[in-house]
Design an enzyme around this catalytic site. Sequence first.
Site, PDB file in Angstrom:
ATOM      1  NE  ARG A 103      -3.867  -2.177   2.287  1.00  0.00           N
ATOM      2  CZ  ARG A 103      -3.710  -3.473   2.520  1.00  0.00           C
ATOM      3  NH1 ARG A 103      -2.525  -3.931   2.918  1.00  0.00           N
ATOM      4  NH2 ARG A 103      -4.716  -4.307   2.370  1.00  0.00           N
ATOM      5  CG  HIS A 128      -0.520  -5.468  -4.464  1.00  0.00           C
ATOM      6  ND1 HIS A 128       0.565  -5.477  -3.627  1.00  0.00           N
ATOM      7  CD2 HIS A 128      -1.434  -6.328  -3.914  1.00  0.00           C
ATOM      8  CE1 HIS A 128       0.334  -6.303  -2.614  1.00  0.00           C
ATOM      9  NE2 HIS A 128      -0.862  -6.822  -2.762  1.00  0.00           N
ATOM     10  CG  HIS A 202      -0.536 -11.248  -3.897  1.00  0.00           C
ATOM     11  ND1 HIS A 202      -1.676 -11.940  -3.569  1.00  0.00           N
ATOM     12  CD2 HIS A 202      -0.515 -10.149  -3.106  1.00  0.00           C
ATOM     13  CE1 HIS A 202      -2.330 -11.276  -2.629  1.00  0.00           C
ATOM     14  NE2 HIS A 202      -1.652 -10.187  -2.322  1.00  0.00           N
ATOM     15  CG  ASP A 276      -3.296  -7.354   4.790  1.00  0.00           C
ATOM     16  OD1 ASP A 276      -2.179  -7.595   4.281  1.00  0.00           O
ATOM     17  OD2 ASP A 276      -4.220  -6.821   4.153  1.00  0.00           O
ATOM     18  CD  GLU A 342       2.215  -9.771  -0.827  1.00  0.00           C
ATOM     19  OE1 GLU A 342       2.287  -9.042  -1.837  1.00  0.00           O
ATOM     20  OE2 GLU A 342       1.416  -9.552   0.109  1.00  0.00           O
TER      21      GLU A 342
END
Length: 378
Positions: A103, A128, A202, A276, A342
Amino acid sequence: MTRAPILAAALTAAAFASPALAADAKRSTFGAMPDGRPVPAVTLTNSRGVSATIIALGASIQALHMPDKTGKREDVQIGYDTIDGYLAKPEFFGATVGRVANRIAKGRFTLDGRAYTTPVNNNENSLHGGTAGFDKVLWEVTEVKSGPAASVTLRYVSPDGDMGYPGALTTYATYALDERNQLTIEYRATTDKPTYVNISNHAYWNLAGVGSPRGAMGHVVTIPAARYTPTDTGLIPLGRHDPVAGTVFDFRTPRAIADRVRDGRDKQIAAGRGYDHNWVIGDAVTPTEHLMARVFDPVSGRGFELWSNQPGLQFYSGNFFDATITGKKGTIYRMGDAIVMEPQLFPDSPNQPNFPSVRLNPGQTYRNTMTYKLFTQR
């Protein structure tokens, strides 16, 4: 962290991998783009029952088959069976994400005193690479090789101003599968103007296999990080590193994801609907790879170690799947059906002076390398 099972699995793989064996790379076509351009696909296969299919749309992992402890092969990547799903409802399934992964607050950043904007596609933030990032473009297949490691290399040139980013960026993505059950992904990029770059993959993992009713929340995860980056309610980092000790973010010893992923007493978990977040593995990119995470499904026996040269690990527990996507085998994807790991630089780095820089200058080469060391534990 217990190393014996991992070492044993690695030694077993090495013992059975004969130097005479060679992994194979086979070309095919995975449908076509709306304008009629074919979408190349390359399947990498070794002699140990592992195969990975890479498609040129988004330079993506479309499938990855590996055996369980009984020898049964299953696809452990959720996504779609045909190109139609990837075109109609892209969800970054297995994709290369960039030019800047993760982000960027409000889609705004400055570089050398000049303000830039990139399209927002995640509430008020850019995610992304924006609305048409690297995951949504057709890459060019430049090289396919069989041998000790079967590989495919893809290329994409992002023009100056693409998604608001300065500089023409030339990026190569190489996927390689060897006889030790190692799937390596390497990203390299160069630019003709100063710009920001943070590219990652991803892949959505469900080691139980696509369509398994167990999902991925029973996977046992280890992350060797003492710190993580807390976020605001929009999942933008607050700019500091907090200790994981005594929190739901402590994976320094193996823990099942389900143990704490829904612990709403933690405001960070409540804001993200689960995990996240970015774990701080180091403070800079390193010359060689280091351990980022270990993931293991106790029921199937499938697992992987993830190694990379990056300092950050974004761990996403599939929180936003809401049964509106029908994927492979007609499976409706639900919350927790897969996870993402990731390796990358930290989220919102262009706006965070205390984070490692994502700046790339002409004459430099950006490099992110990651290796999934696949194993089966009986």
